[in-house]
Motif scaffolding. Structure first.
Motif, PDB file in Angstrom:
ATOM      1  N   ALA A 289       0.480  -1.260  -0.280  1.00 22.76           N
ATOM      2  CA  ALA A 289      -0.094  -0.164  -0.538  1.00 22.76           C
ATOM      3  C   ALA A 289       0.597   1.125   0.032  1.00 22.76           C
ATOM      4  O   ALA A 289       0.693   2.179  -0.736  1.00 22.76           O
ATOM      5  N   ILE A 290       2.209   1.124   0.508  1.00 16.79           N
ATOM      6  CA  ILE A 290       2.654   1.957   1.132  1.00 16.79           C
ATOM      7  C   ILE A 290       4.015   3.098  -0.265  1.00 16.79           C
ATOM      8  O   ILE A 290       3.870   3.480  -1.278  1.00 16.79           O
ATOM      9  N   SER A 291       4.578   1.371  -1.434  1.00 17.79           N
ATOM     10  CA  SER A 291       5.142   0.953  -2.210  1.00 17.79           C
ATOM     11  C   SER A 291       4.431   1.469  -3.427  1.00 17.79           C
ATOM     12  O   SER A 291       2.842   1.560  -3.873  1.00 17.79           O
ATOM     13  N   GLN A 292       5.468   2.008  -4.593  1.00 15.31           N
ATOM     14  CA  GLN A 292       4.682   2.629  -5.647  1.00 15.31           C
ATOM     15  C   GLN A 292       5.199   1.438  -6.714  1.00 15.31           C
ATOM     16  O   GLN A 292       4.325   1.766  -7.945  1.00 15.31           O
ATOM     17  N   GLU A 293       5.858   0.835  -6.497  1.00 17.16           N
ATOM     18  CA  GLU A 293       6.058  -0.445  -7.695  1.00 17.16           C
ATOM     19  C   GLU A 293       6.014  -1.901  -6.591  1.00 17.16           C
ATOM     20  O   GLU A 293       5.381  -1.487  -4.895  1.00 17.16           O
ATOM     21  N   PRO A 294       5.126  -3.085  -7.301  1.00 14.49           N
ATOM     22  CA  PRO A 294       5.240  -4.006  -6.645  1.00 14.49           C
ATOM     23  C   PRO A 294       5.929  -4.463  -6.424  1.00 14.49           C
ATOM     24  O   PRO A 294       7.396  -4.647  -6.768  1.00 14.49           O
ATOM     25  N   VAL A 295       5.456  -4.915  -4.366  1.00 14.18           N
ATOM     26  CA  VAL A 295       6.668  -5.691  -3.735  1.00 14.18           C
ATOM     27  C   VAL A 295       7.202  -6.728  -3.784  1.00 14.18           C
ATOM     28  O   VAL A 295       6.575  -7.346  -4.187  1.00 14.18           O
ATOM     29  N   LYS A 296       8.139  -6.840  -3.632  1.00 12.84           N
ATOM     30  CA  LYS A 296       9.073  -8.534  -4.247  1.00 12.84           C
ATOM     31  C   LYS A 296       8.554  -9.063  -2.784  1.00 12.84           C
ATOM     32  O   LYS A 296       9.250  -9.094  -2.043  1.00 12.84           O
ATOM     33  N   ALA A 297       8.088 -10.474  -3.186  1.00 15.26           N
ATOM     34  CA  ALA A 297       7.272 -11.034  -2.278  1.00 15.26           C
ATOM     35  C   ALA A 297       8.246 -12.282  -1.895  1.00 15.26           C
ATOM     36  O   ALA A 297       7.690 -13.420  -3.569  1.00 15.26           O
ATOM     37  N   PHE A 298       8.663 -12.939  -1.512  1.00 20.90           N
ATOM     38  CA  PHE A 298       9.344 -14.100  -0.916  1.00 20.90           C
ATOM     39  C   PHE A 298       8.937 -15.644  -0.224  1.00 20.90           C
ATOM     40  O   PHE A 298       8.655 -15.212   0.739  1.00 20.90           O
ATOM     41  N   THR A 299       8.708 -16.326  -1.103  1.00 26.76           N
ATOM     42  CA  THR A 299       7.743 -17.631  -0.412  1.00 26.76           C
ATOM     43  C   THR A 299       8.490 -18.929  -0.045  1.00 26.76           C
ATOM     44  O   THR A 299       9.424 -19.232  -1.396  1.00 26.76           O
ATOM     45  N   ILE A 300       8.202 -19.626   0.511  1.00 23.44           N
ATOM     46  CA  ILE A 300       9.411 -21.078   0.523  1.00 23.44           C
ATOM     47  C   ILE A 300       8.214 -21.891   0.970  1.00 23.44           C
ATOM     48  O   ILE A 300       6.828 -21.441   1.056  1.00 23.44           O
ATOM     49  N   GLY A 301       8.278 -23.437  -0.233  1.00 23.14           N
ATOM     50  CA  GLY A 301       7.298 -24.139  -0.495  1.00 23.14           C
ATOM     51  C   GLY A 301       8.065 -24.845  -0.440  1.00 23.14           C
ATOM     52  O   GLY A 301       9.157 -25.575  -0.448  1.00 23.14           O
ATOM     53  N   PHE A 302       6.839 -25.975   0.731  1.00 24.38           N
ATOM     54  CA  PHE A 302       7.690 -27.313   0.744  1.00 24.38           C
ATOM     55  C   PHE A 302       7.208 -28.655  -0.005  1.00 24.38           C
ATOM     56  O   PHE A 302       5.554 -28.140  -0.487  1.00 24.38           O
ATOM     57  N   ASP A 303       7.218 -30.254  -0.040  1.00 25.05           N
ATOM     58  CA  ASP A 303       6.535 -30.467  -1.156  1.00 25.05           C
ATOM     59  C   ASP A 303       5.857 -31.858   0.135  1.00 25.05           C
ATOM     60  O   ASP A 303       5.013 -32.451  -1.124  1.00 25.05           O
ATOM     61  N   ASP A 304       5.355 -31.442   1.273  1.00 21.28           N
ATOM     62  CA  ASP A 304       4.292 -31.917   2.187  1.00 21.28           C
ATOM     63  C   ASP A 304       3.236 -30.956   2.249  1.00 21.28           C
ATOM     64  O   ASP A 304       3.517 -30.015   2.635  1.00 21.28           O
TER      65      ASP A 304
END
Length: 670
Positions: A289-304
């Motif tokens: 909401a604050i940023s003028q550009e898309p924020v880079k969001a980092f997600t961890i995914g597990f195989d379970d």
């Protein structure tokens, strides 16, 4: 964000080897790959060094630490970030201060002479650890931020005090003794540390919200420790009985937004970690909401699938228009990186979530990001963990109907069945010492204290004998400030205990700074802004946990940002799948056992009983109960961890390793 190090000699005329200071910076190059600096003061027996990660004031020569004032009264080396520093700089400039850099750190050198350390600390907002030498008092101050987001260790040698951001920095000094002691080993095996201690004999942590002052006098060095801040909940009878919900909801929203705004300050891009929890989703929503550009969001995914939160995280990223980056991790991949993780955490880990987070920080670094915001601290302040709900149901709702209590508790246990043996105990455990301080044994400590007999059986016979009268609960309880517990609501007590133990010793260590900075990445936990935290303590318990709903006030404050799925979901603990759930992961774990915890290696290390370890591993699959196997998975991880620590930090010549690292980097004293 950086790494700091230094030496303070008992004899001020004893020279300090500048290259040794550089070597101490080089071994923590991962904390600060953008440059190094060192300074000594002639005939003062003090020298500091610094490995720099440039985030504020990117000019390498201008922003290089350590800083020394023009009159050489003060010398400073600092790790971390100070927010709202621009306003303070402006006020100091109007008062006649002249700044040499654009660094946030420099405000300390102007505040300290004007108002002393205690008042200076009141003005510092953020995550930090620093060392400050003052010639007027011939004293060195070691200071750590309020929650212990940034690490700071120290030890006393025959010739003085050595300090650094990591244990390996201290071990790079040839006078620092390296030995795992009995109590430290025992606490590594049961996960929960005694605040202020480490696994190593004579090696201390500066406690969160504390100052360690080292003075020289005729008799040598005088070392004092004092607390400058603590999380302080109101007396139970001071909480609002009939609170205005809207007031608390709006205030939480306002203060969290302010905390996020401050942490968006940087001269480099700022991203965000994103799991499927309300905490990281709230941070992402506000920062986007604050940023003028898309924020880079980092997600961890597990195989379970039972542990994977990627679908909810994706729903959140899509909702706010963030640029999501998913790192999918296989079970065996986590154990392939276990050894490297222990090198950075410098303590054992019960779950490979620490490995996953280290691999994620590596991924962040690979796409040229240095800073992310995180959700740590939300569960601590707004009562999000299942252990808090359990304590609330048992001790905090005296007028609750027995039938309703049973329904809520049953729902809690069903929704958190995966985490019994870790986040929830497999059965009730009472520590007399902790209960005497708190009034009960908080649920958060029970799974780990319950491992005491298992851990004791794994030690060598001589270590068992040395610890025969040792009470781990008493050792932990003795570090609590009783005045912060007396007269408090049971939920407040449970949160206080978690903050003093699990938050600093686990969440912010092997789940935070150490695995983030392993790859030169700064994490900013907005929820641990102390202005927000001080308000959160005043939120009535029944608004933190309302009926069966945890973090009620936060959920309502963030309702407009969150996907409906997440808003309605109970708290789901974020951790990696245990090894026993997957044949490939179990095989990878056994490969590590063979590599580091074979009979010969255990005997050579001299810490554990090889036959007891072999028997424990053999029996791991004998129980039909998931919670038993979760607990034993944790203990096996700890066994491997202490064996790796012995090899990496005791059996290895760390001073030579640091010297080689400096040579490889070309970091040489002039």
């Amino acid at each position: 964000m950086c790494g700091i190090a230094g030496v303070f000699h008992r004899d001020p005329t004893r020279p300090i080897d500048p290259q040794l200071l550089v070597n101490m910076a080089a071994i923590q190059h991962h904390r600060g790959p953008d440059g190094f600096g060192y300074k000594t003061l002639k005939d003062k027996g003090v020298g500091f060094s610094h490995a720099r990660l440039s985030i504020i004031d990117l000019n390498e020569s201008r922003g290089r630490q350590p800083f020394i004032t023009e009159d050489e009264r003060l010398m400073l080396t600092k790790n971390g970030e100070l927010y709202d520093y621009q306003r303070i700089r402006a006020e100091l400039t109007a008062d006649g201060a002249q700044f040499q850099t654009k660094s946030d750190s420099e405000i300390i050198l102007h505040l300290f002479p004007r108002m002393g350390l205690e008042k200076t600390l009141e003005h510092l907002r953020g995550e930090f650890a620093f060392a400050l030498y003052d010639q007027h008092d011939d004293a060195m101050y070691l200071v750590r931020d309020r929650f212990g987001v940034k690490p700071l260790y120290w030890t006393q040698t025959d010739n003085g005090v050595v300090f650094g951001s990591e244990l390996k920095v201290l071990f790079a000094h040839p006078e620092v003794h390296r030995e795992i002691d009995e109590e430290g080993l025992f606490h590594q095996l049961i996960q929960t540390m005694v605040p202020g201690t480490t696994a190593f004999k004579g090696i201390h942590q500066v406690k969160p919200g504390h100052v360690v002052k080292i003075n020289r006098n005729r008799n040598g060095l005088k070392i004092d420790e004092h607390k400058y801040w603590d999380i302080s909940f109101p007396q139970a009878d001071e909480h609002d009985i009939n609170p205005n919900e809207d007031y608390y909801i709006e205030a939480v929203r306002e203060k969290l937004l302010e905390a996020v705004q401050h942490r968006m300050t940087a001269d480099v891009p700022v991203g965000a970690y994103l799991s499927g929890g309300i905490d990281s989703c709230s941070i992402l929503g506000l920062s986007q909401a604050i940023s003028q550009e898309p924020v880079k969001a980092f997600t961890i995914g597990f195989d379970d699938k039972e542990y994977d939160e990627t679908p909810i995280a994706k729903e959140m990223a899509d909702k706010v228009g963030a640029d999501q980056h998913v790192l999918s991790l296989s079970a065996e991949h986590l154990y392939e990186n276990f050894e490297r993780t222990i090198w950075h955490t410098e303590r054992t880990i019960y779950n490979t979530l620490g490995v996953a987070k280290m691999l994620m920080s590596q991924e962040v670094n690979s796409v040229n990001y240095k800073v992310v915001m995180t959700g740590e601290g939300s569960d601590e302040l707004f009562a999000g963990y299942p252990s808090f709900r359990n304590d609330m149901f048992l001790y905090g709702l005296s007028d609750l109907d027995k039938h309703q209590r049973k329904i809520w508790k049953s729902s809690l246990e069903q929704n958190n069945a995966l985490f019994r043996g870790a986040m929830l105990p497999k059965e009730e455990y009472n520590s007399k010492a902790i209960s005497s301080f708190v009034g009960f044994t908080p649920t958060c400590l029970q799974p780990w204290l319950h491992c005491d007999s298992i851990a004791m059986n794994l030690l060598t016979k001589d270590r068992q004998h040395a610890l025969s009268e040792y009470d781990p609960g008493a050792a932990i309880a003795d570090t609590f400030d009783l005045s912060m517990l007396q007269g408090r609501h049971p939920l407040d007590k449970a949160q206080y205990v978690w903050i003093k133990t699990m938050l600093e010793g686990q969440i912010l260590t092997w789940g935070g700074d150490r695995v983030d900075m392993a790859n030169s990445m700064e994490a900013r936990p907005a929820f641990l802004d102390h202005h927000l935290a001080e308000f959160a303590t005043r939120v009535p318990p029944q608004l933190r946990i309302k009926g069966p709903v945890e973090k009620y006030v936060l959920k309502e404050a963030m309702k407009g940002l969150l996907p409906e799925t997440l808003y309605k979901r109970q708290k789901f603990a974020f951790m990696a799948p245990p090894a026993h759930r997957d044949e490939k992961k179990w095989a990878a774990l056994m490969k590590l056992v063979n590599e580091y915890a074979s009979e010969d290696q255990i005997k050579q290390a001299g810490l554990l009983d090889a036959s007891a370890v072999a028997e424990m591993i053999k029996n791991q699959g004998s129980s039909e109960h998931h919670h038993d196997r979760v607990q034993m998975d944790a203990v096996i991880n700890h066994v491997i961890g202490v064996q790796i620590m012995q090899q990496k930090f005791v059996a290895t010549d760390v001073p030579k390793q640091a010297a080689r690292r400096a040579q490889e980097l070309g970091w040489q004293a002039a």
